[in-house]
Scaffold this active site. Structure first.
Site, PDB file in Angstrom:
ATOM      1  CE1 TYR A 199      -4.231  -1.255  -0.307  1.00  0.00           C
ATOM      2  CE2 TYR A 199      -3.506  -2.819   1.349  1.00  0.00           C
ATOM      3  CZ  TYR A 199      -4.425  -2.426   0.393  1.00  0.00           C
ATOM      4  OH  TYR A 199      -5.521  -3.202   0.119  1.00  0.00           O
ATOM      5  CD  GLU A 235      -3.659 -29.407   6.234  1.00  0.00           C
ATOM      6  OE1 GLU A 235      -3.971 -29.052   5.090  1.00  0.00           O
ATOM      7  OE2 GLU A 235      -3.569 -30.593   6.570  1.00  0.00           O
TER       8      GLU A 235
END
Length: 349
Positions: A113, A176
């Site tokens: 940004y 996970e």
């Protein structure tokens, strides 16, 4: 008191040395560019191909390391197809130089940004930061650039600043998937069975997630388990936690690899095949088979015969299973039966 002061002094000197090393290596790259310009030549940057295993070596004491392989990419400042990337790399190098010089930090999103016109996408910034890490031969955390700002109850942005970790946990469980992580929290898993620490990288872990697990291992010296899908992707995630990845290999000075004893706790093993209903097993795709073949060729697999056996079984059966498939047996099968039995009786693969 003297020993504490001495230790603190050594830590400060080590940190200063690390910062100076990064600054010196960036200055070396800029000097090469200035030298080329002074000779009337177009500056170039040479990047090691991070996706090629030919550029990766494995050391049992360190883990995966980026080596000086033959597979490289040359980014030219006078070539229309690469001039933008050349400019992007220089811009990010300048940002990193200022961050390290001031000993401050930024996220990759902050960098994007800061100049959205130069960077076509967030992904472009992500790739270049990893390229720079390999180009400078330092772990990404030494660049003072983080993937994201984590909420405190997950993972701190500054792993190196975490001190005095004390816990009665008997093990660390890496999960996970965030959905499974939330399910374990909802079921009060950490206190119901054993005191433990659970952590998730929400899929493929970033460096901070791996460093947090490494920090826990170095501090607590308790077993590390991994709960992943019984598929090639899950196995690769387990490998990344333990050995690192080609995009973020280890460095002898600042180990970026989470290198510790680990026992996988997976849903699909020789004994588990009978547990999971056939209708929830998923056929392997050609991409899965290709991934399995690639995994089996990795240099560290020779030291993991049980992992090899798991993958060979998957190849023979031509099926895979997700953690959620255990819910087909019973809604609480994962937390009430599967994990307690695996952890109590050592039924991990």
């Amino acid at each position: 008191m003297t020993s504490l002061k001495s230790l603190a002094s050594e830590l400060v000197l080590s940190e200063v040395s690390r910062l100076m090393e990064v600054l010196t290596r960036i200055e070396g790259i800029i000097l090469e560019i200035v030298t080329s310009l002074s000779k009337g030549e177009a500056p170039v940057l040479t990047l090691t191909n991070r996706s090629s295993w030919s550029n990766i070596s494995f050391d049992r004491a360190i883990g995966l390391q980026m080596s000086s392989g033959s597979s490289v990419s040359v980014i030219r400042s006078d070539c229309p197809s690469s001039v933008t990337k050349f400019a992007q790399i220089l811009k990010i190098l300048s940002v990193i130089y200022r961050l390290v010089q001031r000993n401050s930090y930024a996220t990759k999103r902050d960098i994007y940004y800061d100049n959205t016109q130069l960077f076509s996408s967030q992904k472009a910034v992500d790739h270049i930061v990893d390229d720079i890490s390999c180009m400078l031969k330092v772990p990404r955390r030494s660049l003072h650039v983080f993937a994201q700002t984590f909420p405190f109850h997950r993972i701190s942005s500054n792993i190196g600043g975490i001190r005095n970790i004390v816990s009665s946990a008997k093990f660390v469980l890496i999960v996970e998937k965030d959905a499974t992580f939330q399910r374990l929290l909802d079921d009060n898993f950490c206190t119901k069975l054993f005191p433990c620490i659970i952590i998730t990288g929400k899929g493929v872990p970033d460096v901070n997630s791996r460093l947090m697990v490494r920090k826990l291992w170095d501090t607590l010296h308790i077993p590390i388990f991994a709960l992943v899908d019984a598929d090639p992707h899950g196995i690769e995630i387990m490998c990344i936690y333990k050995y690192g990845s080609v995009v973020s290999p280890s460095n002898p000075s600042y180990s970026c690899t989470v290198y510790y004893p680990m026992w996988p706790v997976q849903c699909l093993s020789v004994s588990n095949m009978l547990w999971v209903p056939k209708d929830v097993l998923i056929p392997l795709t050609k991409r899965d088979e290709s991934k399995l073949s690639s995994l089996l060729k990795r240099p560290y697999l020779t030291s993991q015969p049980n992992w090899q056996k798991e993958m060979e079984l998957m190849t023979q059966s031509r099926v895979k299973a997700e953690i959620q498939s255990l819910a087909a047996i019973a809604p609480d099968f994962l937390t009430s039966i599967y994990l307690p039995n695996k952890l109590r009786y050592g039924g991990w693969v």
